[in-house]
Design a protein around this motif. Structure first.
Motif, PDB file in Angstrom:
ATOM      1  N   ASN A 190      -2.936  50.323  18.432  1.00 45.69           N
ATOM      2  CA  ASN A 190      -2.301  50.662  19.718  1.00 45.69           C
ATOM      3  C   ASN A 190      -1.620  52.020  19.727  1.00 45.69           C
ATOM      4  O   ASN A 190      -0.885  52.354  20.651  1.00 45.69           O
ATOM      5  CB  ASN A 190      -1.288  49.591  20.091  1.00 45.69           C
ATOM      6  CG  ASN A 190      -1.978  48.278  20.382  1.00 45.69           C
ATOM      7  OD1 ASN A 190      -3.068  48.264  20.957  1.00 45.69           O
ATOM      8  ND2 ASN A 190      -1.374  47.179  19.949  1.00 45.69           N
ATOM      9  N   ILE A 191      -1.838  52.760  18.666  1.00 46.67           N
ATOM     10  CA  ILE A 191      -1.098  54.016  18.573  1.00 46.67           C
ATOM     11  C   ILE A 191      -1.901  55.179  19.136  1.00 46.67           C
ATOM     12  O   ILE A 191      -3.078  55.336  18.841  1.00 46.67           O
ATOM     13  CB  ILE A 191      -0.701  54.289  17.106  1.00 46.67           C
ATOM     14  CG1 ILE A 191       0.210  53.156  16.601  1.00 46.67           C
ATOM     15  CG2 ILE A 191      -0.004  55.633  16.975  1.00 46.67           C
ATOM     16  CD1 ILE A 191       0.612  53.258  15.165  1.00 46.67           C
ATOM     17  N   GLU A 239      11.328  52.416  10.616  1.00 46.84           N
ATOM     18  CA  GLU A 239      10.185  52.838  11.451  1.00 46.84           C
ATOM     19  C   GLU A 239       9.383  53.941  10.763  1.00 46.84           C
ATOM     20  O   GLU A 239       8.156  53.954  10.807  1.00 46.84           O
ATOM     21  CB  GLU A 239      10.680  53.303  12.825  1.00 46.84           C
ATOM     22  CG  GLU A 239      11.186  52.141  13.674  1.00 46.84           C
ATOM     23  CD  GLU A 239      12.052  52.572  14.864  1.00 46.84           C
ATOM     24  OE1 GLU A 239      12.310  51.711  15.711  1.00 46.84           O
ATOM     25  OE2 GLU A 239      12.464  53.754  14.937  1.00 46.84           O
ATOM     26  N   ALA A 292      -4.413  48.259  11.819  1.00 46.94           N
ATOM     27  CA  ALA A 292      -2.951  48.346  11.885  1.00 46.94           C
ATOM     28  C   ALA A 292      -2.486  49.384  12.893  1.00 46.94           C
ATOM     29  O   ALA A 292      -1.376  49.325  13.405  1.00 46.94           O
ATOM     30  CB  ALA A 292      -2.393  48.677  10.501  1.00 46.94           C
ATOM     31  N   ASN A 337       7.837  51.946   7.492  1.00 49.65           N
ATOM     32  CA  ASN A 337       6.990  50.775   7.731  1.00 49.65           C
ATOM     33  C   ASN A 337       6.247  50.800   9.063  1.00 49.65           C
ATOM     34  O   ASN A 337       5.410  49.941   9.325  1.00 49.65           O
ATOM     35  CB  ASN A 337       7.839  49.499   7.640  1.00 49.65           C
ATOM     36  CG  ASN A 337       8.346  49.280   6.216  1.00 49.65           C
ATOM     37  OD1 ASN A 337       7.604  49.481   5.256  1.00 49.65           O
ATOM     38  ND2 ASN A 337       9.604  48.904   6.075  1.00 49.65           N
ATOM     39  N   GLY A 338       6.569  51.761   9.902  1.00 47.14           N
ATOM     40  CA  GLY A 338       5.824  51.898  11.146  1.00 47.14           C
ATOM     41  C   GLY A 338       6.536  51.278  12.334  1.00 47.14           C
ATOM     42  O   GLY A 338       7.436  50.446  12.187  1.00 47.14           O
ATOM     43  N   LYS A 339       6.152  51.733  13.526  1.00 47.69           N
ATOM     44  CA  LYS A 339       6.724  51.204  14.755  1.00 47.69           C
ATOM     45  C   LYS A 339       5.556  50.850  15.667  1.00 47.69           C
ATOM     46  O   LYS A 339       4.767  51.717  16.046  1.00 47.69           O
ATOM     47  CB  LYS A 339       7.611  52.271  15.394  1.00 47.69           C
ATOM     48  CG  LYS A 339       8.357  51.803  16.606  1.00 47.69           C
ATOM     49  CD  LYS A 339       9.260  52.909  17.136  1.00 47.69           C
ATOM     50  CE  LYS A 339      10.118  52.373  18.271  1.00 47.69           C
ATOM     51  NZ  LYS A 339      10.894  53.431  18.900  1.00 47.69           N
ATOM     52  N   GLU A 340       5.497  49.604  15.970  1.00 47.10           N
ATOM     53  CA  GLU A 340       4.387  49.066  16.768  1.00 47.10           C
ATOM     54  C   GLU A 340       4.051  49.971  17.962  1.00 47.10           C
ATOM     55  O   GLU A 340       4.911  50.279  18.771  1.00 47.10           O
ATOM     56  CB  GLU A 340       4.809  47.656  17.242  1.00 47.10           C
ATOM     57  CG  GLU A 340       3.828  46.948  18.163  1.00 47.10           C
ATOM     58  CD  GLU A 340       2.560  46.521  17.445  1.00 47.10           C
ATOM     59  OE1 GLU A 340       2.670  46.049  16.298  1.00 47.10           O
ATOM     60  OE2 GLU A 340       1.468  46.691  18.029  1.00 47.10           O
ATOM     61  N   GLY A 341       2.817  50.373  18.024  1.00 44.15           N
ATOM     62  CA  GLY A 341       2.363  51.145  19.180  1.00 44.15           C
ATOM     63  C   GLY A 341       2.841  52.587  19.226  1.00 44.15           C
ATOM     64  O   GLY A 341       2.486  53.338  20.120  1.00 44.15           O
ATOM     65  N   GLU A 342       3.689  52.987  18.256  1.00 40.45           N
ATOM     66  CA  GLU A 342       4.269  54.333  18.330  1.00 40.45           C
ATOM     67  C   GLU A 342       3.971  55.189  17.110  1.00 40.45           C
ATOM     68  O   GLU A 342       3.532  56.324  17.233  1.00 40.45           O
ATOM     69  CB  GLU A 342       5.790  54.225  18.478  1.00 40.45           C
ATOM     70  CG  GLU A 342       6.235  53.680  19.797  1.00 40.45           C
ATOM     71  CD  GLU A 342       7.144  54.654  20.513  1.00 40.45           C
ATOM     72  OE1 GLU A 342       7.287  55.806  20.058  1.00 40.45           O
ATOM     73  OE2 GLU A 342       7.717  54.254  21.533  1.00 40.45           O
TER      74      GLU A 342
END
Ligand code: ADP
Ligand code: MG
Ligand code: MG
Ligand code: MG
Ligand code: MG
Length: 655
Positions: free
Chosen positions: A511-512, A530, A508, A533-538
């Motif tokens: 890319n971070i 964010e 999961a 639940n998270g922020k794609e790649g960040e």
């Protein structure tokens, strides 16, 4: 709230004369207790929740819901069981500010085993049933952060009239009899806070401007007996409140954690501090005050203002003459400093304290951060003192310390071990509002408890400048903040440490980037979605982090299922799929057939709203917009709770 010391309260004039005495001895008591207990270690994780309940009196025929002032009476019955057999009760019950409130906690704190997540909700149910046994036919017990028509004419049962001339608060709206009367603490605090301030407290909440709301919105208080003070204090386009009861008469959900030692407690205090605004926005549940829809969703600013005992000089309205400091915040507000060395670089708010007190602590071998924390708490005067407690043995007593400590009502509280107990160093998490159902409240509790496990196990670092936490706390209270505001949050949370190596393998997070380069700020603004639940790649997101942590542990299927239901609720709130309690209430009002789009929540709307909330709470009505689609009626029956746990936490089996 601290211990309710028995005795007779001194007058404000006498109390005031003892302010320095209480401060002086409170500091000595802290120094003594610190050195007695600083090396206490080996305490295990324990935690407990506190839920404040209200008792409603419902007139079904006329569709009126009122607050029943029988809290004291019911409390006596609940406490009788504890006195008989303190070791073997489901729950403990304590008085709260208002006569319609009672506070319940589990009979004993929970432990660190994941299986304990199964019992939180079941115990909340037991608690509810214990009270329900003592209710009259048309009374109901509710988890309700703020009664929508608090302070409206005749909002209590029995009906009581306000006492603007001779009551402790001088309120035009909140009757003296709505304050808990069986112990003098609450009335005394009310009187002394008003007297210290030099006038009534004054709270102005922006009104929610609906299609037909008066513009400007103003009210005539002379008909309620105003001598001009309220007319002067009330702002146009605001809902004006003038009593401690409007804030302290609200209910909340608090959590206390025991740490293994003082250092861990200090770390946890720091790490939970940035989560306070986030959890406030997620649990937002109070959009209505004194019968009006407001433009805020949370109680925090109300309760902060409701005990704001600062004088005009201290509030910076008049030049300093009699007082020592201009003080930017009420004694009920967000914390002003972190406590551990690692976080101290983010202490960017100037701390006010008396140099002499700070030096006294320092000279007694208390480090800078703790000394400034305690000295800062001690800028406040005592606002309640009992004659029997004036003279104490500073070697063993801690009442003067507790007097000041427990009337600094902040988002977090650092709690030293109480005298004559085997309890360890604790921190208390205090921002959350109450949800209607035990399921939702248990979800909030377990979510925060799990976060503490991840934070401590992986040595996560969530700390940001404390001024940014303050900014977040202000924004968290705005209408629908959860979906519209951005919050400062740490982007780099120390996930690169070796502790987290198995976390990092989680696909999961692939890319971070976990290590900042020097030019980058470690904290940024994110939405709650964010952050949670998270922020794609960040940013990985707190729930994916929890899941990754849980995956690394062995958890039985039942516990896993419980936890996932709880996490789904938080996840859904953060993503906007599930409404906050506040949004749901606002929506209910605006869709009610007798709402005239004038911001006014009349008796009928109030009644229907509370009956609906009650049916949601009891499971009679499903409410996917509030509880989510995937949930069954309620998650935790006692059938799937291990019997050893059942025996420990619900010994008087009734649930
Ligand atoms: P206060 O009102 O001062 O915050 P309460 O006594 O009302 O204190 O509530 C204390 C909370 O702490 C309860 O939830 C209780 O279960 C919990 N608790 C009690 N002992 C411990 C302990 N040793 N460790 C952690 N929590 C505890
Ligand atoms: Mg508490
Ligand atoms: Mg309480
Ligand atoms: Mg309490
Ligand atoms: Mg309270």
């Amino acid at each position: 709230m601290g211990l309710l010391t028995e005795g007779s309260p001194l007058s404000w004039e006498q109390t005031k004369e003892h302010a320095d005495h209480v401060r002086e001895h409170g500091i000595i008591q802290f120094i003594n207790l610190f050195h007695r207990l600083k090396d206490k270690t080996g305490d295990i994780l324990k935690f407990g929740d506190e839920v404040e309940y209200v008792i409603l009196k419902v007139d079904h025929k006329n569709k009126i819901a009122r607050l029943s002032l029988r809290g004291g009476e019911i409390l006596k019955k609940l406490n009788a069981k504890e006195q008989e057999n303190p070791e073997n009760v489901n729950s403990l019950w304590r008085p709260e500010y208002a006569a319609y409130m009672i506070e319940g906690t589990p009979g004993k704190p929970y432990g660190g085993l994941t299986a304990h997540f199964n019992i939180v909700e079941a115990n909340m149910k037991c608690r509810r049933e214990e009270v329900e046994r003592f209710l009259e036919k048309d009374e109901i017990l509710m988890c309700l952060t703020a009664f929508p028509r608090l302070g409206c004419p005749d909002f209590t049962w029995p009906i009581c009239k306000p006492n603007p001339k001779d009551g402790a608060s001088h309120s035009l709206f909140f009757p003296q009899n709505a304050i808990f009367q069986d112990h003098p603490r609450f009335v005394t605090l009310t009187r002394n806070i008003r007297k210290r301030r030099g006038e009534k407290v004054a709270i102005n909440l922006p009104i929610f401007k609906d299609k037909n709301t008066l513009s400007p919105f103003t009210e005539d208080f002379s008909i309620l007996g105003d001598d001009g003070e309220s007319a002067k204090a009330a702002l146009p386009d605001h809902v004006y409140l003038d009593a401690m009861g409007f804030g302290m008469g609200c209910c909340c959900l608090q959590l206390t954690f025991q740490s293994c030692c003082i250092e861990e407690a200090r770390r946890l205090y720091d790490q939970l501090t940035p989560l306070c605004p986030i959890m406030l926005a997620i649990t937002a549940a109070s959009p209505i005050f004194r019968g009006y829809l407001t433009d805020i969703d949370c109680r925090w600013s109300v309760i902060s203002g409701s005990v704001d005992c600062r004088t005009k000089e201290e509030r910076g309205i008049e030049p300093l003459k009699k007082n020592k400091f201009v003080i930017p915040k009420s004694r009920y507000d967000s914390v002003d400093s972190y406590l551990s060395n690692d976080s101290s670089k983010f202490n960017d708010i100037p701390l006010i304290y008396e140099e002499e007190i700070y030096q006294k602590l320092k000279q007694n071998n208390i480090d800078h951060l703790l000394s400034q924390h305690i000295a800062h708490l001690f800028i406040r005067d005592t606002v309640s003192l009992f004659s029997e407690k004036v003279n104490q043995n500073d070697e063993i007593d801690t009442d003067h310390f507790e007097n000041i400590q427990s009337t600094n009502w902040q988002t977090m509280r650092f709690k030293p071990p109480p005298p004559n107990s085997n309890i360890g160093w604790r921190v208390e998490f205090r921002p959350c509002e109450l949800q209607f159902s035990d399921f939702e409240n248990a979800a909030v509790v377990c979510f925060i408890v799990m976060l503490t496990r991840v934070i401590l196990s992986y040595q996560l670092d969530l700390v940001i400048p404390i001024s940014k936490v303050d900014e977040n706390l202000k924004n968290a209270q705005k209408r629908n903040a959860i979906n519209t505001e951005k919050f400062w949050f740490r982007k780099y949370i120390n996930l690169s440490s070796t502790m987290c190596s198995n976390l990092l393998k989680d696909p999961a997070f692939k890319n971070i980037n976990f290590t900042p380069d020097d030019s980058e700020p470690v904290y940024i603004q994110m939405t709650i979605n964010e952050i949670i639940n998270g922020k794609e790649g960040e940013f990985p997101g707190l729930i994916p982090l929890l899941n990754s942590y849980l995956f690394s542990m062995e958890i039985d299927a039942d516990t896993h299922c419980t936890i996932q239901q709880y996490l789904n609720l938080i996840k859904g709130k953060a993503s906007g799929e599930i409404m906050t309690t506040a949004s749901w209430m606002r929506n209910f009002v605006r869709n009610h057939s007798s709402y005239k789009f004038d911001s006014l929540v009349n008796d009928e709307i109030n009644y229907d709203l509370l009956m609906k909330a009650y049916n949601i709470q009891t499971g009679q009505d499903s409410c996917p917009e509030l509880l989510g689609q995937t949930l069954g009626k309620f998650s935790k029956t006692t059938d799937n709770i291990p019997s050893s746990l059942k025996k420990a936490y619900c010994p008087k089996q009734s649930c």
